[in-house]
Design an enzyme around this catalytic site. Structure first.
Site, PDB file in Angstrom:
ATOM      1  N   HIS A 203       0.780  -1.243   0.000  1.00 36.68           N
ATOM      2  CA  HIS A 203       0.000   0.000   0.000  1.00 36.68           C
ATOM      3  C   HIS A 203       0.810   1.290   0.000  1.00 36.68           C
ATOM      4  CE1 HIS A 203       0.873   0.202   4.319  1.00 36.68           C
ATOM      5  NE2 HIS A 203       0.578   1.483   4.220  1.00 36.68           N
TER       6      HIS A 203
HETATM    7  C1  UD1 Z   1      -2.021   5.722   5.635  1.00 35.42           C
HETATM    8  C2  UD1 Z   1      -0.772   6.222   6.356  1.00 35.42           C
HETATM    9  C3  UD1 Z   1       0.247   5.101   6.492  1.00 35.42           C
HETATM   10  C4  UD1 Z   1      -0.366   3.827   7.042  1.00 35.42           C
HETATM   11  C5  UD1 Z   1      -1.594   3.462   6.218  1.00 35.42           C
HETATM   12  C6  UD1 Z   1      -2.287   2.198   6.713  1.00 35.42           C
HETATM   13  C7  UD1 Z   1      -0.318   8.609   5.888  1.00 35.42           C
HETATM   14  C8  UD1 Z   1       0.615   9.537   5.201  1.00 35.42           C
HETATM   15  N1  UD1 Z   1      -0.132   7.298   5.618  1.00 35.42           N
HETATM   16  O1  UD1 Z   1      -1.692   5.433   4.294  1.00 35.42           O
HETATM   17  O2  UD1 Z   1       1.304   5.541   7.342  1.00 35.42           O
HETATM   18  O3  UD1 Z   1       0.590   2.776   6.968  1.00 35.42           O
HETATM   19  O4  UD1 Z   1      -2.514   4.553   6.265  1.00 35.42           O
HETATM   20  O5  UD1 Z   1      -3.295   1.798   5.819  1.00 35.42           O
HETATM   21  O6  UD1 Z   1      -1.156   9.042   6.651  1.00 35.42           O
HETATM   22  N2  UD1 Z   1      -8.989   4.847   0.749  1.00 35.42           N
HETATM   23  C9  UD1 Z   1     -10.239   4.298   0.639  1.00 35.42           C
HETATM   24  N3  UD1 Z   1     -10.895   3.918   1.786  1.00 35.42           N
HETATM   25  C10 UD1 Z   1     -10.356   4.082   3.007  1.00 35.42           C
HETATM   26  C11 UD1 Z   1      -9.072   4.654   3.092  1.00 35.42           C
HETATM   27  C12 UD1 Z   1      -8.405   5.027   1.981  1.00 35.42           C
HETATM   28  O7  UD1 Z   1     -10.768   4.132  -0.447  1.00 35.42           O
HETATM   29  O8  UD1 Z   1     -10.995   3.723   4.020  1.00 35.42           O
HETATM   30  C13 UD1 Z   1      -8.259   5.216  -0.470  1.00 35.42           C
HETATM   31  C14 UD1 Z   1      -8.432   6.681  -0.822  1.00 35.42           C
HETATM   32  O9  UD1 Z   1      -8.675   6.788  -2.150  1.00 35.42           O
HETATM   33  C15 UD1 Z   1      -7.084   7.304  -0.459  1.00 35.42           C
HETATM   34  C16 UD1 Z   1      -6.135   6.143  -0.587  1.00 35.42           C
HETATM   35  O10 UD1 Z   1      -6.889   4.966  -0.298  1.00 35.42           O
HETATM   36  O11 UD1 Z   1      -6.738   8.358  -1.293  1.00 35.42           O
HETATM   37  C17 UD1 Z   1      -4.967   6.229   0.342  1.00 35.42           C
HETATM   38  O12 UD1 Z   1      -5.407   6.449   1.677  1.00 35.42           O
HETATM   39  P1  UD1 Z   1      -4.605   7.489   2.605  1.00 35.42           P
HETATM   40  O13 UD1 Z   1      -5.398   7.733   3.800  1.00 35.42           O
HETATM   41  O14 UD1 Z   1      -4.193   8.652   1.785  1.00 35.42           O
HETATM   42  O15 UD1 Z   1      -3.253   6.784   2.972  1.00 35.42           O
HETATM   43  P2  UD1 Z   1      -2.841   5.271   3.193  1.00 35.42           P
HETATM   44  O16 UD1 Z   1      -2.153   4.774   1.979  1.00 35.42           O
HETATM   45  O17 UD1 Z   1      -3.964   4.446   3.724  1.00 35.42           O
END
Ligand code: UD1
Length: 357
Positions: A203
């Site tokens: 991820h």
């Molecule tokens: C975040 C943390 C990371 C942690 C990870 C665990 C930061 C910078 N990073 O990364 O340290 O290891 O969480 O998972 O804060 N999305 C969904 N549904 C959700 C959540 C996310 O669809 O419930 C999608 C969204 O499109 C989003 C993308 O996933 O843009 C990434 O999610 P984001 O919260 O930006 O960061 P993570 O990669 O989850």
């Protein structure tokens, strides 16, 4: 004593499960704030319910967006809560955008910050999680370190005041939950047989948002899956990246699952032959479970496991991933006591009570 704890992403729900219950035992009032960075039920609610975390007192509804959007929106909304609650301290966890946002809000309001999982450092220095760690540690008053190495990292940067080696709260949770896991039933629910599969997760933005790294990793997993099953509980970011790049063909032989609840992923981990991951948490939980991990990062905050020969850094190198998937054996004598004795949460609560805030 009144503490505001800030959670928002999956790994923080896991850490709160331990710390929150120890704070309650120590008689500390905790106001729980969920930023809502992870909003899908299988990335958030399933942990809050499954790990008996108290229902958050506030949900900031931040959701997805750029780093600036997530950080700034959390700051604006959290500040309102803090002005109402007037806590003695703000507690933040790990390295996410919520972590740094909480630390900034608190320090600007002159409220002390306690950072759980302080002192981790790794390359690349421009990865968002690393920036969040460095900034958060610098402005925290209490730095709760999961490893001795983390204490050393802080010392090298001139930070010794308020630094405590407490151990890793994720180890506390693993020890607490292990007995209640029904591994055989969970494996049969997913049609898996012990040690006949590799558990993979992916991820990190430097892997998912870089087309050629993503391709290397998926090609490697595809290659590995010709000889042993590969099970991939998939993060929403990764699912999106695979679809945008048209890489569906590369995962057609991989068993792709939705994100799993804690007890399921721990059961799948314990039953697996090996782990391939870029998750900070899972590479360490693999060691708790007695399973070696191939870490798809150029470096890791949990370097002691690599130095001990338990885990191996494979970055996004296709040949190395495939080779190590079949040719990496961990040492017969596993390194011991790297993450404390399973009482990190209790130690954190004791230190908070003793701090006299
Ligand atoms: C975040 C943390 C990371 C942690 C990870 C665990 C930061 C910078 N990073 O990364 O340290 O290891 O969480 O998972 O804060 N999305 C969904 N549904 C959700 C959540 C996310 O669809 O419930 C999608 C969204 O499109 C989003 C993308 O996933 O843009 C990434 O999610 P984001 O919260 O930006 O960061 P993570 O990669 O989850």
């Amino acid at each position: 004593m009144n503490i505001v704890s800030l959670i928002g992403a999956r790994p923080q729900f896991i850490k709160e499960a331990i710390v929150g219950s120890e704070l309650r035992k120590a008689g500390i009032d905790e106001v729980l704030v969920n930023t809502g960075q992870h909003y899908d039920a299988n990335m958030s609610d399933v942990f809050i319910e499954g790990l008996s975390i108290k229902t958050p007192d506030y949900n900031l509804g931040v959701g997805s967006g750029s780093h600036a959007y997530q950080t700034a929106t959390t700051m604006l909304k959290l500040e309102e809560v803090v002005l109402i609650e007037k806590p003695d301290m703000i507690m933040v966890y790990g390295d996410t955008n919520a972590t740094v946002a909480g630390a900034l809000v608190a320090s600007k309001l002159k409220i002390p910050v306690a950072h759980v999982e302080a002192g981790l450092r790794q390359h690349p220095k421009d990865m968002p999680e690393e920036i969040n760690r460095v900034v958060t540690d610098r402005i925290s008053s209490l730095l709760f370190c999961p490893t001795e190495k983390a204490v050393d990292n802080l010392e090298k940067e001139g930070m010794t005041k308020g630094v405590h080696f407490v151990g890793d709260v994720m180890y506390d949770l693993f020890v607490k939950m292990r007995e209640s896991l029904d591994i055989s039933t969970t494996l049969s629910n997913y049609s898996l047989v012990r040690e006949k599969y590799i558990l993979a997760t992916l991820h990190r933005d430097f892997n998912t948002d870089d087309r050629s790294r993503l391709k290397n990793i998926l090609e490697a997993m595809n290659e590995v899956s010709k000889k042993i099953k590969v099970v991939l509980p998939i993060h929403p970011r990764t699912r999106k990246a695979i679809s945008v790049n048209g890489y569906e063909d590369l995962i057609k032989d991989i068993i792709v699952l939705d994100p799993l609840p804690y007890s399921d992923i721990m059961s799948l981990l314990i039953g697996s032959k090996k782990v391939i991951t870029d998750s900070g948490g899972l590479q360490k939980e693999a060691y708790f479970a007695g399973v070696p991990a191939l870490v798809m990062m150029p470096d890791t905050g949990w370097i002691e496991l690599v130095e001990a020969g338990w885990n191996v850094l494979v970055d996004a190198n296709k040949e190395l991933i495939v080779d190590k998937a079949f040719n990496h054996e961990p040492p017969v004598n596993a390194p011991e006591n790297l993450y404390g004795g399973g009482r990190a949460g209790e130690k954190i609560a004791d230190i908070l009570v003793g701090s006299g805030m």
